[in-house]
Design a protein around this motif. Structure first.
Motif, short mmCIF file in Angstrom:
data_model
loop_
_atom_site.label_atom_id
_atom_site.label_comp_id
_atom_site.label_asym_id
_atom_site.label_seq_id
_atom_site.Cartn_x
_atom_site.Cartn_y
_atom_site.Cartn_z
N ALA A 34 0.85 -1.20 0.00
CA ALA A 34 0.00 0.00 0.00
C ALA A 34 0.88 1.24 0.00
O ALA A 34 1.90 1.28 0.68
N THR A 35 0.44 2.24 -0.76
CA THR A 35 1.18 3.50 -0.84
C THR A 35 0.19 4.65 -0.76
O THR A 35 -0.76 4.73 -1.56
N GLY A 36 0.38 5.54 0.21
CA GLY A 36 -0.49 6.69 0.36
C GLY A 36 -0.14 7.79 -0.62
O GLY A 36 1.02 7.96 -1.01
N ILE A 37 -1.16 8.57 -1.01
CA ILE A 37 -0.97 9.73 -1.88
C ILE A 37 -1.22 10.97 -1.04
O ILE A 37 -2.21 11.06 -0.31
N CYS A 38 -0.32 11.94 -1.12
CA CYS A 38 -0.51 13.17 -0.36
C CYS A 38 -0.43 14.38 -1.28
O CYS A 38 -0.17 14.25 -2.49
N GLY A 39 -0.65 15.55 -0.71
CA GLY A 39 -0.65 16.77 -1.52
C GLY A 39 0.66 17.02 -2.23
O GLY A 39 0.67 17.57 -3.34
N THR A 40 1.79 16.61 -1.63
CA THR A 40 3.06 16.83 -2.30
C THR A 40 3.18 15.99 -3.57
O THR A 40 3.80 16.41 -4.54
N ASP A 41 2.57 14.79 -3.57
CA ASP A 41 2.55 13.99 -4.79
C ASP A 41 1.79 14.71 -5.89
O ASP A 41 2.19 14.68 -7.06
N ARG A 42 0.70 15.36 -5.51
CA ARG A 42 -0.06 16.14 -6.48
C ARG A 42 0.79 17.25 -7.07
O ARG A 42 0.80 17.52 -8.26
N ASN A 43 1.55 17.93 -6.18
CA ASN A 43 2.42 19.00 -6.65
C ASN A 43 3.54 18.49 -7.54
O ASN A 43 3.98 19.18 -8.47
N CYS A 243 -1.45 23.50 9.87
CA CYS A 243 -1.36 22.37 8.93
C CYS A 243 -2.15 22.60 7.65
O CYS A 243 -2.29 21.67 6.85
N SER A 244 -2.66 23.80 7.44
CA SER A 244 -3.51 24.05 6.27
C SER A 244 -2.74 24.53 5.05
O SER A 244 -3.17 24.35 3.92
N GLY A 245 -1.60 25.20 5.26
CA GLY A 245 -0.86 25.78 4.15
C GLY A 245 -1.35 27.14 3.71
O GLY A 245 -0.89 27.68 2.71
N ALA A 246 -2.28 27.72 4.46
CA ALA A 246 -2.82 29.05 4.14
C ALA A 246 -2.12 30.10 4.98
O ALA A 246 -2.14 30.04 6.21
N GLY A 261 3.71 31.55 23.92
CA GLY A 261 3.25 30.42 23.13
C GLY A 261 4.14 30.14 21.92
O GLY A 261 4.95 30.97 21.51
N LYS A 262 3.96 28.96 21.35
CA LYS A 262 4.78 28.52 20.22
C LYS A 262 3.89 28.13 19.05
O LYS A 262 2.89 27.44 19.22
N LEU A 263 4.29 28.59 17.85
CA LEU A 263 3.57 28.28 16.62
C LEU A 263 4.45 27.39 15.76
O LEU A 263 5.59 27.73 15.44
N GLY A 264 3.94 26.22 15.38
CA GLY A 264 4.66 25.30 14.52
C GLY A 264 4.10 25.33 13.10
O GLY A 264 2.89 25.18 12.90
N LEU A 265 4.97 25.53 12.12
CA LEU A 265 4.59 25.54 10.71
C LEU A 265 4.82 24.13 10.16
O LEU A 265 5.96 23.73 9.91
N VAL A 266 3.74 23.39 9.98
CA VAL A 266 3.82 22.00 9.52
C VAL A 266 3.58 21.90 8.02
O VAL A 266 4.15 21.05 7.34
N ALA A 267 2.72 22.76 7.49
CA ALA A 267 2.35 22.73 6.07
C ALA A 267 3.42 23.38 5.21
O ALA A 267 4.34 24.04 5.69
N PHE A 268 3.27 23.21 3.88
CA PHE A 268 4.09 23.93 2.91
C PHE A 268 3.29 25.13 2.42
O PHE A 268 2.06 25.06 2.27
N TYR A 269 3.98 26.22 2.10
CA TYR A 269 3.32 27.47 1.73
C TYR A 269 3.79 27.92 0.35
O TYR A 269 4.97 27.82 0.03
N ARG A 270 2.87 28.43 -0.43
CA ARG A 270 3.17 28.82 -1.81
C ARG A 270 3.43 30.31 -1.95
O ARG A 270 3.73 30.78 -3.05
#
Length: 356
Positions: A34-43, A243-246, A261-270
């Motif tokens: 099994a292989t998952g597809i994610c947004g980076t694969d789309r990109n 985690c939204s990328g927005a 407080g701490k903010l973590g940037l998990v998503a990729f941003y365009r």
């Protein structure tokens, strides 16, 4: 063997490729289940970076088919027939500071499956022997395809500057797969999690609530800061994971934080991010990037699964054979988590099964 191959910008198709050679020294051959597809694969379909031609896919589970000759310094912890998942580092220099301290995601010479090396949207893959981890008996091969993004969530929540644990209040922005896994990891270590999405994410917000989130709300219909204040006596959140990328949601995330407080940037941003530096200064906020994962991230993720502290099956929205690649990519564009079955055979999805 069959594989999903990118041959140029926007040119991706199912095709027959040469069977893999047997595993070389320090390498393992895995029959991909099994292989998952994610947004980076789309990109990756439209992008110009990476190796061409190449087999896509980096969220892989399968069964060990063959093991190459041992190499000094490359431990082998699995046997032929074991159900496994794998890290995504195809090549590591093993000599830089980052490799010597097992921070493989920072190695400047690394190559990664699905991008700068052939990936797992194929019937087989050859991978470093020490990149392979045995699946717990209670986790199916189908669920195993989510181990890579789960390891990213573990790295973000538990291996960076964040001290997430009992008593922490955490806001997770973006109820996609990455946000769901991040929220589950936070809940698993005792944090109180508020998942934030939009009105159109109602079903995903319900999934987050079912999987342990304290609250799951739309920022379009709920005053999130007021909700955070109500559960923290006006102190604000300890941590926010975006985690939204927005980019706009990053700024919202800063507003949800309390002092220190701490903010973590998990998503990729365009697009570039602009923030109010004085807001960060006056409130002594911290902003940290959360990129990739490490071998330790997989070990922790597998331990959490072995203890039944996470739910992966609820995040899988579609399961398809390789021949339905076009339909799968269309579903990914709708925010559906798709798992492909490169082996072509029916996959037993019950925990502890997973035969191919």
């Amino acid at each position: 063997m069959k594989a999903i191959v990118k041959t140029g910008d926007g040119q991706v198709s199912v095709r027959e490729v040469a069977d893999l050679p047997g595993p070389g020294p320090g390498t393992i051959t895995v029959n991909v289940a099994a292989t998952g597809i994610c947004g980076t694969d789309r990109n990756e379909i439209a992008g110009t970076d990476g190796m061409i031609p190449r087999i896509l896919g980096h969220e892989v589970s399968g069964v060990v088919a063959a093991i190459g000759e041992p190499v000094k310094g490359v431990p082998i912890g699995v046997s032929v027939g074991d159900r496994v998942v794998m890290e995504t580092d195809a090549y590591l220099c093993r000599s830089c500071h980052w490799c010597r301290t097992e921070q493989f995601n920072r190695c400047p010479n690394r190559t990664g499956i699905g991008r700068t090396a052939d990936g797992g949207l194929a019937e087989q893959i050859n991978i470093r022997a020490d990149a392979v981890h045995r699946l717990p008996d209670n986790v199916s091969l189908l669920e195993g395809a989510l181990l890579e993004p789960l390891a990213v969530a573990v790295h973000s929540v538990l291996e960076g500057p964040f001290n997430v644990g009992p008593g922490s209040t955490v806001v997770v922005i973006g109820p996609g797969t990455m946000g769901q896994l991040t929220a589950q990891v936070c809940s698993a270590v005792g944090a109180r999690v508020i998942m934030v999405g939009l009105d159109r994410h109602e079903a995903r917000l319900m999934t987050a609530a079912d999987n342990g989130a304290y609250a799951a709300v739309s920022s379009e219909s709920t005053d999130v800061r007021a909700l955070v204040d109500s559960v923290t006596d006006g102190m604000g959140a300890d941590h926010v994971f975006e985690c939204s990328g927005a980019v706009a949601q990053v700024r919202n995330g800063l507003d949800y934080l309390g002092k220190g407080g701490k903010l973590g940037l998990v998503a990729f941003y365009r697009e570039p991010l602009t923030i109010d530096a004085m807001q960060v200064l006056h409130n002594e906020l911290e902003i940290a990037g959360c990129r990739g994962k490490r071998a330790s991230s997989f070990r922790t993720a597998l331990a959490l699964l072995d203890e039944d502290r996470l739910s992966l099956s609820s995040l899988i929205g579609s399961v398809r054979p390789l021949e339905e690649w076009d339909e799968a990519i269309g579903e990914v564009a709708q925010g559906i988590k798709v798992i492909m079955l490169p082996g072509g055979a029916a996959l037993d999805t019950r925990p502890g099964q997973g035969s191919i």
